[in-house]
Design a protein around this motif. Structure first.
Motif, short mmCIF file in Angstrom:
data_model
loop_
_atom_site.label_atom_id
_atom_site.label_comp_id
_atom_site.label_asym_id
_atom_site.label_seq_id
_atom_site.Cartn_x
_atom_site.Cartn_y
_atom_site.Cartn_z
N HIS A 74 0.84 -1.20 0.00
CA HIS A 74 0.00 0.00 0.00
C HIS A 74 0.89 1.26 0.00
N GLN A 75 1.88 1.30 0.90
CA GLN A 75 2.81 2.45 0.98
C GLN A 75 3.57 2.65 -0.33
N MET A 76 3.92 1.54 -0.97
CA MET A 76 4.81 1.59 -2.14
C MET A 76 4.04 1.34 -3.44
N SER A 77 2.74 1.61 -3.43
CA SER A 77 1.93 1.25 -4.62
C SER A 77 2.42 1.92 -5.89
N PHE A 78 3.17 3.04 -5.74
CA PHE A 78 3.66 3.75 -6.94
C PHE A 78 4.63 2.89 -7.77
N VAL A 79 5.14 1.81 -7.19
CA VAL A 79 6.04 0.90 -7.92
C VAL A 79 5.33 0.35 -9.18
#
Length: 426
Positions: free
Chosen positions: A403-408
């Motif tokens: 969720h925190q790194m969804s920009f990946v």
């Protein structure tokens, strides 16, 4: 003629002495999981350490044939492990939320108030006691890592910088500071002198007091193949069956148990003095003991089968990483937890397969993972380098991290977890 110095044969026979069980003293003959040689999992390195010698210790877990305690031998004094500890609980949002809901439920169920004394063993940075303090309950933390205890004191949480043992317990009892509630989260598994610790719990507890302890559940470790939760700082791997036996030996009874999702699957046990009849044993205790029996936790063959599964997982993770590299793909890690260090050292994964890892804790950034020397950066580094794969090392927090790194996913990046089997997540 003997000059008091052992000859080569005697030295060899000393080395061949089998280890003994830290609870019942039986000889340990059965291997649960042998992960080879590994450095201490929390010994993160500075750049200046990279060309120095590192200490590696055997990471070989045995199961006791008598009491079924799964355990590592002690190779490093706990003082060396916990003096300057890099784990601050407050950096995990989900862990702090877990602590808050625990406090609310304890107050609701047992009615602790301004007249109560709550003591937490291994109280870390005050992440939990702060919530009791807000409710006006008297609190005391016991925390061996001075740098972490100082942080708690700064929040107004009185903290003894000590290891908890019988001596600590006797001095608390002598000062009339026994506990109405005695808490230990993820500490029972970390004490080398298990018997002395449990004996101390009894001494530090008021006659009607309650103990709650949380620890990773051995049954879940085995079912979900969580071999990377085996590391030197984690001396014992506990089932309800075995903990009940240990507590019973020192005059404590387990009257309730809850299964929790934390740390990949934990138990929270509730215990009290064996003669406290206000607390009858719940059905939850009986049914979980039955479940452990059905799973074969009283059968040595169950433990022996675990080792083979671990080897299979190592091969599948390496296959995935090697294939990614062969296809010209980039792989980085997320997180620098102790379990990641076990996993990467056992699998022999270095910068040839994983470029770097990142961590939210500034205490770990700009340092290097022990053994494998993979550098640790701020999570922003992932935005800069846009890797194809992000290997989530603290897999127990994978939902929070994805969720925190969804920009990946914006550049087509994918997440990988190593446990229970290595897989690319959709």
């Amino acid at each position: 003629m003997h000059h008091g110095k052992p000859g080569p044969l005697e030295q060899r026979s000393e080395r061949l002495v089998k280890p003994i069980c830290r609870h019942c003293g039986s000889e340990l003959k059965v291997t649960f999981c042998d992960l080879g040689m590994s450095p201490l999992a929390n010994s993160y390195l500075e750049a200046s350490d990279l060309d120095k010698m590192e200490c590696f210790y055997p990471l070989h877990a045995y199961v006791c044939s008598e009491c079924f305690l799964v355990q590592l031998q002690v190779f490093e004094a706990p003082e060396a492990i916990f003096k300057d500890y890099a784990y601050f609980s407050s950096y995990s949002d989900s862990w702090v939320a877990h602590a808050k809901s625990y406090v609310d439920s304890m107050i609701e169920r047992f009615g602790f108030d301004a007249a109560s004394q709550v003591i937490e063993i291994a109280s870390n940075d005050g992440y939990l006691l702060q919530f009791f303090k807000e409710k006006g309950v008297a609190v005391l933390g016991i925390e061996p890592a001075a740098n972490v205890a100082e942080f708690a004191e700064g929040k107004g949480i009185p903290t003894l910088v000590k290891f908890f043992n019988c001596d600590t317990a006797l001095s608390l009892a002598g000062e009339r500071k026994q506990a109405d509630l005695l808490i230990g989260n993820n500490v029972l598994a970390h004490v080398p002198a298990l018997n002395e610790f449990v004996r101390g719990l009894k001494i530090a507890l008021k006659p009607r007091g309650i103990i709650t302890m949380e620890f990773p559940h051995l049954l879940r470790l085995m079912r979900d193949n969580q071999f990377d939760t085996i590391y030197h700082e984690h001396f014992s791997y506990l089932s309800l069956t075995t903990v009940e036996r240990v507590f019973g030996e020192f005059g404590l009874k387990i009257f309730d148990v809850e299964q929790l999702p934390t740390h990949g699957g934990s138990l929270r046990i509730y215990a009290t003095h064996v003669d406290n009849d206000e607390r009858p044993t719940t059905d939850a205790v009986l049914s979980l003991k039955d479940e452990e029996d059905d799973a074969g936790l009283r059968d040595l063959g169950t433990y022996e089968a675990f080792a083979a599964r671990v080897k299979t997982t190592k091969r599948s993770l390496l296959r995935l990483l090697v294939n990614a590299r062969d296809q010209g793909k980039t792989v980085v890690g997320y997180g620098a937890p102790a379990k990641g260090n076990t996993l990467l050292n056992y699998c022999g994964v270095r910068e040839d397969l994983v470029d770097y890892t990142v961590d939210r804790s500034p205490h770990k950034q700009d340092r290097f993972l022990p053994g494998v020397h993979i550098p640790i950066y701020d999570p922003e580094k992932i935005r800069e380098t846009k890797p194809d794969y992000v290997l989530i090392l603290p897999w127990n927090l994978k939902d929070e991290i994805m969720h925190q790194m969804s920009f990946v996913r914006d550049w087509g990046g994918k997440f990988v977890v190593p446990i229970p089997e290595a897989q690319i997540l959709p």
